[in-house]
Design a protein around this motif. Structure first.
Motif: not given
Length: 650
Positions: A310-320, A341-345
């Motif tokens: 649920e962390g921001a880094w995980y979601n950002a990495n998925q977008a990346y 989107r990744a850098v927004e997260l």
């Protein structure tokens, strides 16, 4: 001998000794042991390195005490001789007393015994392991990428070798193994489908494509690459494949420990390993190239442990990671949007900032109708990446490409590219750095150096999007090796893997050697594949000019060039990049028109790619205005034969 298994599932055994289970029960001790095996490679590692990675939040005294406690427990369980020390500052694992399957996997690969190596590769490294350390996470991601990429390349190479022997059944088995390792691999899917077709299994080939396509769409919202779609179109039109033989039952997967336990008739499950624990389904996008040489280009997104989900880094990495998936299917706009989107997260995601910069620079260079502030914003993203971590190779690569294309800081860009190659960039960013640096050197007329930069990727898969045959064809063409460019493009064409860009460069190279019939055939093939590409009309105009029909060429040029709009010309047949319009005017002898368009290119885009290296700009090189344009690009050049050797202005 103590055995540590870390691929696919974690097992530590030594004749059933119960005291070894205590190591597996404590993730950080297991992580330390695995790190010493893999990163130390049997050599000594400084304690300061271990404390910085595993206990970054503790002061030095407490961190060293925590490490000493972990080493004490490991030595008590495994034997002190298994973890020897050197003085009070270094520690190692004696690999003669403790074997690790990941280490053996690498050794077996080095000995070129690829089937035996694949027997050892049972799945991802340390699945499900979570240690509260971002530095360890990054190291683990890189190791997973390296090991998985090596396994995929081994399976792909075995498949390619089987196909070269005209043994499609064996090729199918190995390409299936490759897809088990990496369900998102476009190259593995291409090999599987092509060899099913060649083996007379047309229905199975189409079914394999449907599974692969649905998997990409469902998991990542992207489509298979255009080369794979082109292959499938050919499969649909023919009942059997080339060099087919009497159809036999569809060959089985080789008897190897599978990465995915999914049935063959179901889409593969990303990250599902042989244990009960599964990894998060981050995309693992591979570009494996090497017809006979297993070279890897891999970006991986393995994240173990539900605590991070649920962390921001995980979601950002998925977008990346999805951004790279979009890139691999030539959806550069989508790749940039996903990176944004990744850098927004997570505004601290260095690699995502780097990808924002890199895709922005590419869109500015190649695509039409891009906003005027795209290149400045790409440069700002690159600067942000460097500010976050100036030791990150991705940041240095992004900084280099924007310094070159936006700031025209040629020497600085070259330094950044070369520096990035010393920073353990990982296969994906290393490939980007080498492909881009070769392009910069070729722009400056330093062709021999450009080839040296590409040397690690000399044997390439024509379908690779970063350093595949397209880069090789381009470099041959720009360095005036037209015969080699034609030979490489023909090889790719015969392999059924040619892109439109490959076809275009083949056409241009044939023009340069006077093969107008072959060039016309290339244009007709491009036209048949797409009725809406104004480049075909551009090519027809060039062909008319080269065959002496200048009047027709001028008339076609007028149809193509209507008026400038955001870095392109809009004519009756669509849009054409400014550089192409200028080349067309040069070809028909309208030098004034060519320089007028080039002036617009400078005003709107801030850069003209290959002004001093592209053969089609040749008619402009003796005009005084050419020197003025080089000055605007902060370059001083001198002619050496049919090339310019350029140096940045001081």
């Amino acid at each position: 001998m103590i055995e540590l298994q870390v691929l696919g599932e974690v097992v530590l055994r030594d004749g059933g000794r119960d005291d070894l289970h205590s190591i597996l029960a404590q993730p950080k001790r297991l992580a330390v042991l695995a790190y010493l095996c893999l990163n130390g490679r049997g050599g000594f590692v400084r304690r300061d390195t271990l404390t910085a990675i595993f206990w970054p939040d503790l002061d030095q005294e407490r961190a060293r005490a925590a490490l000493s406690q972990s080493l004490y427990v490991l030595r008590r369980s495994l034997g002190s001789e298994v973890l020897p020390g050197r003085g009070s500052d270094e520690v190692a694992v004696d690999l003669d007393l403790l074997s690790c399957d990941a280490v053996e996997f690498r050794k077996t690969l080095d000995s070129k015994n690829l089937p035996a190596a694949l027997d050892l590769y049972r799945g991802d490294l340390l699945p499900g392991l979570y240690v509260d350390s971002s530095d360890f996470d990054r190291w683990l991601d890189g190791e997973r990428a390296s090991l998985c990429g090596a396994a995929l390349a081994a399976a792909t190479e075995l498949g390619s070798e089987s196909a070269a022997r005209e043994d499609p059944d064996s090729a199918v088995a190995w390409f299936r193994r490759a897809l088990d390792i990496m369900p998102e691999s476009n190259s593995a899917a291409f090999g599987l489908i092509e060899n099913l077709w060649r083996g007379g299994h047309r229905s199975a080939a189409l079914a394999a494509y449907e599974r692969f396509s649905k998997h990409l769409e469902a998991e990542y919202g992207v489509r298979p690459g255009e080369e794979l779609q082109s292959l499938v179109d050919r499969v649909r039109k023919g009942s059997v494949g080339p060099r087919s033989h009497a159809a036999a039952p569809v060959p089985p997967t080789p008897v190897l420990a599978p990465v995915s336990a999914a049935p063959r008739d179901e889409p593969p499950t990303v990250g599902r390993l042989s244990g009960s624990r599964s990894l998060h389904p981050g995309i693992r996008t591979l570009l494996a190239f090497g017809l006979g040489i297993a070279t890897i280009v891999l970006i991986a997104g393995w994240l173990g442990g539900d605590r991070r989900e649920e962390g921001a880094w995980y979601n950002a990495n998925q977008a990346y990671l999805k951004a790279w998936a979009a890139w691999d299917t030539n959806q550069i706009d989508s790749a940039r949007n996903l990176a944004l989107r990744a850098v927004e997260l997570d505004s601290t995601h260095v690699s995502a900032w780097a990808l924002v910069a890199y895709t922005g620079a590419l869109l500015n260079a190649f695509d039409q109708g891009q906003p005027a502030d795209l290149l400045p914003s790409a440069y700002e993203a690159a600067v942000k990446a460097v500010q976050l971590d100036d030791t990150a190779a991705a940041a240095r690569v992004a900084h280099a490409v924007t310094r070159w294309t936006y700031r025209r800081e040629w020497e600085g860009a070259e330094r950044d590219y070369r520096h990035s190659l010393t920073l353990s960039p990982g296969p994906r960013w290393e490939a980007v750095a080498r492909a881009d640096l070769s392009g910069l050197l070729e722009n400056l007329g330093r062709c021999e150096e450009a080839w040296e930069v590409l040397e690690p990727y000399a044997a390439v898969d024509p379908r690779d999007r970063i350093v595949g045959s397209g880069v090789v064809i381009r470099l041959h063409y720009m360095c005036r090796n037209y015969g080699e460019a034609i030979a490489e493009a023909t090889r790719v064409l015969d392999a059924g893997a040619a892109t439109r860009s490959d076809r275009k460069r083949l056409f241009l190279a044939r023009l340069e050697v006077g093969d107008t019939e072959g060039a016309e055939a290339d244009l007709l093939a491009l036209e048949a594949a797409s009725q809406e590409d104004p480049w075909v009309e551009f090519g027809m105009a060039l062909l008319a000019a080269r065959t002496g029909d200048v009047e027709t060429a001028i008339r076609m040029a007028d149809r193509l060039s209507g008026g400038s709009n955001d870095g392109v010309f809009e004519g009756q047949l669509g849009v054409l990049r400014l550089e192409s319009v200028a080349q067309l005017y040069a070809a028909v002898g309208d030098v004034d028109g060519a320089f007028h368009v080039l002036s617009e290119a400078f005003e709107q885009k801030g850069h003209v790619r290959r002004l001093m290296s592209h053969p089609l700009f040749g008619p402009l090189w003796d005009d005084p205005r050419f020197e003025s344009m080089l000055t605007r690009m902060t370059l001083r050049c001198r002619r050496e034969g049919n090339l310019h050797l350029c140096q940045p202005l001081q």
